[in-house]
Design an enzyme around this catalytic site. Structure first.
Site, mmCIF file in Angstrom:
data_model
loop_
_atom_site.group_PDB
_atom_site.id
_atom_site.type_symbol
_atom_site.label_atom_id
_atom_site.label_comp_id
_atom_site.label_asym_id
_atom_site.label_seq_id
_atom_site.Cartn_x
_atom_site.Cartn_y
_atom_site.Cartn_z
ATOM 1 N N HIS A 120 -0.815 -4.796 14.067
ATOM 2 C CA HIS A 120 -0.913 -6.240 13.877
ATOM 3 C C HIS A 120 -0.614 -6.923 15.211
ATOM 4 O O HIS A 120 0.143 -6.400 16.034
ATOM 5 C CB HIS A 120 0.117 -6.663 12.820
ATOM 6 C CG HIS A 120 0.008 -8.070 12.348
ATOM 7 N ND1 HIS A 120 0.470 -9.140 13.093
ATOM 8 C CD2 HIS A 120 -0.476 -8.592 11.190
ATOM 9 C CE1 HIS A 120 0.263 -10.255 12.416
ATOM 10 N NE2 HIS A 120 -0.302 -9.970 11.262
ATOM 11 N N ASP A 197 6.928 -1.121 12.604
ATOM 12 C CA ASP A 197 6.577 -2.291 11.804
ATOM 13 C C ASP A 197 6.382 -1.820 10.369
ATOM 14 O O ASP A 197 5.397 -1.146 10.056
ATOM 15 C CB ASP A 197 5.297 -2.924 12.360
ATOM 16 C CG ASP A 197 4.776 -4.079 11.502
ATOM 17 O OD1 ASP A 197 5.384 -4.368 10.453
ATOM 18 O OD2 ASP A 197 3.756 -4.674 11.890
ATOM 19 N N GLN A 200 4.032 -3.689 5.819
ATOM 20 C CA GLN A 200 3.132 -3.289 4.739
ATOM 21 C C GLN A 200 3.668 -2.099 3.945
ATOM 22 O O GLN A 200 3.090 -1.732 2.919
ATOM 23 C CB GLN A 200 1.752 -2.943 5.318
ATOM 24 C CG GLN A 200 1.027 -4.106 5.939
ATOM 25 C CD GLN A 200 0.707 -5.194 4.941
ATOM 26 O OE1 GLN A 200 0.500 -4.932 3.758
ATOM 27 N NE2 GLN A 200 0.663 -6.442 5.407
ATOM 28 N N LYS A 223 6.296 -10.092 1.895
ATOM 29 C CA LYS A 223 5.445 -8.943 1.579
ATOM 30 C C LYS A 223 6.037 -8.100 0.450
ATOM 31 O O LYS A 223 5.381 -7.182 -0.035
ATOM 32 C CB LYS A 223 5.286 -8.048 2.821
ATOM 33 C CG LYS A 223 4.807 -8.747 4.079
ATOM 34 C CD LYS A 223 3.342 -9.059 4.070
ATOM 35 C CE LYS A 223 2.889 -9.541 5.445
ATOM 36 N NZ LYS A 223 1.463 -9.876 5.482
ATOM 37 N N CYS A 361 -5.600 -10.181 11.846
ATOM 38 C CA CYS A 361 -4.646 -10.141 12.967
ATOM 39 C C CYS A 361 -4.573 -8.745 13.570
ATOM 40 O O CYS A 361 -3.495 -8.254 13.927
ATOM 41 C CB CYS A 361 -3.262 -10.609 12.521
ATOM 42 S SG CYS A 361 -3.193 -12.352 12.103
#
Length: 403
Positions: A120, A197, A200, A223, A361
């Protein structure tokens, strides 16, 4: 598990759009919020609305107690070693910026920063800015034919002794699951600082940050069925304690005079100003919501739905799927023939189907795939087989209209 009872906890899903019941397939962008999250935030504003850590009165005491309890819950939720390793931010983007800025004094000219090609933008741009400040060098980690991180190419890059390795646990654009435990372990062998990261991954997987072994792990509340405006930076205590604060001001100080300022200890040192109190409390309710679910049952259900979605898309014809399409988590990226993804998204919306269209993104990833963008359908705990069937029926009508 009573699925209808579970879905009924999400009031947003009860609406209709242009006469069609909402079919929400954009959870990867933001999840819907259960009533207990909304109620927890309302209770704070109705009963405990006061700033935390700063007053002797009872409202502040209750607000502080509820706020700090979420830190304890998060520590257990992601299996951190100690509560001081949990830093509240306003989202994944701020968390990564906090780390990238905080490492400025530790990076020198010529140092190498490796970034996941499918990352991202929030896990790319802060590192580019760090490279500008320090004259470091950025190199992407290539992807293989299934859009997974290429392990062979990665090992070759590690021979250049990178200072930082920034990875995605799960691709937001494609849903591709990366073997971050292995990739972090390889990075640590050459002494690299590692950030993952997890935006997700956090709502779909059981996260054990100690097992992953990374220096930093970041994610957002919205999220994982929590509110917007709140995120988390996990860092190993020794790693966090070396970071230069991104922002300074109240709350994060121990003493201030016009001659000098002494910063507070963790976690306060990295949480300046009034924090997103209601949002943190809402995040705590989201954790309670997730903890109350039969996680193995939910994971099995999501995997079956994702496989069903992929199969139905392939059977529809004139559909191109992107990514590995095996071991994906929560999302499927696709295009309809040569039609523009935005047109497909708009026509689906006219039938009450909410999907994402664009570059997600992740422009470097799209460039590597030779695309300007694509559509993405993503799932949550409230997604049903009927949602998938409605989506496929609507997409079939779009195909008939455009092709």
């Amino acid at each position: 598990m009573d699925f209808h009872h579970l879905r009924a906890q999400f009031p947003t899903l009860e609406q209709t759009l242009a006469g069609y019941p909402l079919c929400y397939l954009d959870t990867a962008a933001t999840s819907q919020k259960p009533k207990q999250v909304l109620n927890a935030m309302a209770r704070y504003y109705e009963n405990d609305n006061a700033n935390v850590h700063r007053a002797a009165h009872q409202l502040s005491s209750r607000a502080t107690s509820n706020y700090e309890a979420v830190r304890d819950n998060l520590c257990q939720f992601i299996k951190a070693k100690q509560r001081e390793e949990i830093i509240f931010t306003h989202g994944t983007t701020e968390s990564i910026n906090l780390v990238a800025y905080g490492l400025t004094g530790q990076i020198k000219s010529g140092d190498l920063i490796l970034i996941d090609t499918a990352a991202h933008h929030a896990n790319i741009v802060p590192w580019q800015e760090l490279a500008k400040r320090t004259s470091a060098i950025i190199k992407p980690i290539p992807l293989d034919s299934e859009c997974r991180l290429d392990e062979t190419a990665y090992k070759l890059l590690l021979q250049e002794n990178p200072a930082i390795v920034a990875l995605s646990h799960v691709s937001n654009a494609l849903g591709t699951l990366n073997p971050v435990n292995k990739f972090v372990a390889l990075a640590k062998e050459v002494g690299a600082i590692t950030l993952v990261d997890g935006a997700q991954a956090i709502a779909h997987l059981d996260i054990d940050v100690q097992a992953i072994g990374c220096d930093f792990y970041v994610f957002s509340g919205h999220k994982m069925y929590g509110p917007t405006g709140v995120g988390v930076l996990y860092g190993r205590f020794d790693s966090l304690d070396t970071l230069m604060p991104l922002m300074t001001g109240g709350e994060m100080i121990k003493t201030v005079s016009f001659e000098t300022t002494e910063f507070n200890q963790l976690p306060n040192r990295l949480e300046p100003g009034t924090p997103p109190i209601a949002e943190v409390i809402g995040l705590g309710a989201a954790i309670d919501f997730l903890n109350a679910l039969p996680r193995e049952v939910i994971a099995k259900q999501e995997a079956e739905l994702l496989s069903y979605l992929q199969t139905q898309l392939k059977q529809l014809g004139d559909i191109t799927l992107y990514g590995a399409n095996t071991s994906n988590i929560g999302a499927v990226a696709f295009n309809l023939a040569d039609e523009h993804h935005q047109d497909v998204g708009i026509l689906l919306d006219q039938q009450g189907i909410a999907v994402r269209s664009g570059h997600h993104c992740a422009m470097p990833l799209m460039q590597s795939l030779g695309l300007k963008g694509c559509c993405r359908a993503s799932l949550g705990v409230y997604t049903s087989k009927e949602d998938i069937d409605r989506f496929i029926e609507a997409l079939a009508s779009v195909k008939e209209m455009l092709l």
